[in-house]
Scaffold this active site. Structure first.
Site, mmCIF file in Angstrom:
data_model
loop_
_atom_site.group_PDB
_atom_site.id
_atom_site.type_symbol
_atom_site.label_atom_id
_atom_site.label_comp_id
_atom_site.label_asym_id
_atom_site.label_seq_id
_atom_site.Cartn_x
_atom_site.Cartn_y
_atom_site.Cartn_z
ATOM 1 N N LYS A 49 9.621 14.378 21.016
ATOM 2 C CA LYS A 49 9.380 15.582 20.198
ATOM 3 C C LYS A 49 10.413 16.657 20.509
ATOM 4 O O LYS A 49 10.923 17.334 19.611
ATOM 5 C CB LYS A 49 7.954 16.104 20.438
ATOM 6 C CG LYS A 49 6.904 15.180 19.838
ATOM 7 C CD LYS A 49 5.472 15.552 20.159
ATOM 8 C CE LYS A 49 4.565 14.455 19.587
ATOM 9 N NZ LYS A 49 3.134 14.741 19.681
ATOM 10 N N GLN A 93 -0.752 17.825 23.629
ATOM 11 C CA GLN A 93 -0.652 16.367 23.576
ATOM 12 C C GLN A 93 -1.959 15.733 24.066
ATOM 13 O O GLN A 93 -2.470 16.072 25.128
ATOM 14 C CB GLN A 93 0.541 15.903 24.439
ATOM 15 C CG GLN A 93 0.902 14.439 24.299
ATOM 16 C CD GLN A 93 1.494 14.067 22.936
ATOM 17 O OE1 GLN A 93 2.008 14.909 22.204
ATOM 18 N NE2 GLN A 93 1.410 12.808 22.589
ATOM 19 N N ASP A 116 -0.674 19.967 14.217
ATOM 20 C CA ASP A 116 -1.279 18.637 14.205
ATOM 21 C C ASP A 116 -2.288 18.501 13.062
ATOM 22 O O ASP A 116 -2.700 17.396 12.724
ATOM 23 C CB ASP A 116 -2.061 18.392 15.510
ATOM 24 C CG ASP A 116 -1.225 17.795 16.616
ATOM 25 O OD1 ASP A 116 -0.329 16.994 16.313
ATOM 26 O OD2 ASP A 116 -1.492 18.128 17.797
#
Ligand code: L34
Length: 280
Positions: A49, A93, A116
């Site tokens: 990422k 995460q 997200d």
């Protein structure tokens, strides 16, 4: 023999679009990624990422917290990031260590920064079809399906797995494009029979080699969301690639399929978040 859907190539094209728009319009975008503990797979994904942010011209802020981080410490960090003008997107995460309540952590993230699309506000917006961000992995799968040139409309779509992160939103995105959608799970009777109906089969089970050739219709599009680590260190999907690729029309590999797409959509969502926040 199936055509291989090249997730690396499709994701590279999306990242280039994001990079070009950021450069052209001189957009300032920032993504904060929070990783708690030492899960080696999470480490790899977070590094990927970071690299994608560098490529796109997005500023990345990484917060690596120790395994024993408390709920209070994590929520305080999220509050700080929610209030930081340089941070347009916040991603914690998953999975988190056991002492941390994932749901409460997700709900603490400002919905405007929830790149997200895991926050219940964003999940609700997706359900209604009125959204700013789509969840990265399901949206990445849709882009891979689009790359085949085959329309979802009217197709039999079967999703194996009903997680909040992949299965459920995946089914919703297929429905938005007028697919006839079935969600299968551990209690489904005669799973193979249901899967064999699918023109588009999405496997998000988390079990290596779960989908075998007898579960796949000739010519189907098969999207493999699974990333399983075998004892020999190799990566393997939820689909038994060797035999299914003999029968499917299109198939995604692991690695190089859905994984890179998750990251490409994250870049797109971060750009969208920055544009929306710069407006107000
Ligand atoms: N909050 N947690 C949050 N957001 C996410 O979107 C994720 N996910 C999943 C796990 N937890 C998350 C990811 O980032 C899965 N995921 C992810 C991201 C990237 C890759 C795989 C999963 C990826 O880069 N895959 C490469 C191989 C990498 C390797 O060598 O392990 C691939 O080619 O599939």
């Amino acid at each position: 023999m199936a055509q291989i859907i090249d997730g690396k190539a499709v994701s590279a094209a999306i990242k280039e679009q994001v990079r070009d728009e950021i450069a052209r319009d001189n957009i300032k975008a920032g993504l904060a990624v929070v990783i708690v503990g030492n899960d080696p797979a999470s480490r790899v994904y977070v590094n990927n990422k970071k690299k994608a942010c560098e490529f796109c011209g997005i500023q990345s802020f990484e917060y690596a917290l120790p395994e024993e981080t408390s709920m209070q410490e994590l929520l305080e960090l999220i509050d700080t990031l929610n209030n930081d003008k340089n941070v347009n997107g916040i991603l914690v995460q998953l999975p988190l260590p056991k002492q941390l309540d994932e749901k409460a952590v997700i709900e603490r993230i400002s919905p405007q920064k929830d790149v997200d699309a895991f926050h219940e506000t964003n999940v609700g917006k997706i359900m209604i079809g009125n959204y700013s961000f789509l969840p990265c992995t399901p949206a990445g799968c849709m882009e891979l399906i689009h790359s085949t040139g085959i329309s979802v409309s009217g197709k039999e779509c079967v999703v194996i797995g009903r997680s909040n992160i992949v299965g459920k939103p995946m089914a919703m995105l297929l429905l938005h494009e007028n697919g006839t959608v079935t969600i299968c799970h551990s209690r489904t009777k005669d799973l193979a029979e249901v899967c064999r109906r699918a023109d588009i089969l999405v496997a998000a089970v988390g079990k290596p080699n779960f989908v075998t050739a007898d579960m796949v219709k000739e010519g189907a599009i098969v999207i493999d969301v699974g990333i399983n680590r075998l004892e020999n260190g190799k990566l393997c999907g939820d689909v038994k690639f060797d035999e299914v690729s003999e029968k499917a029309g299109w198939i995604t590999p692991v690695p190089g399929g859905v994984g890179p797409m998750t990251i490409a959509v994250l870049m797109k969502n971060t750009l969208t978040a920055a544009k929306l926040q710069n407006k107000t």
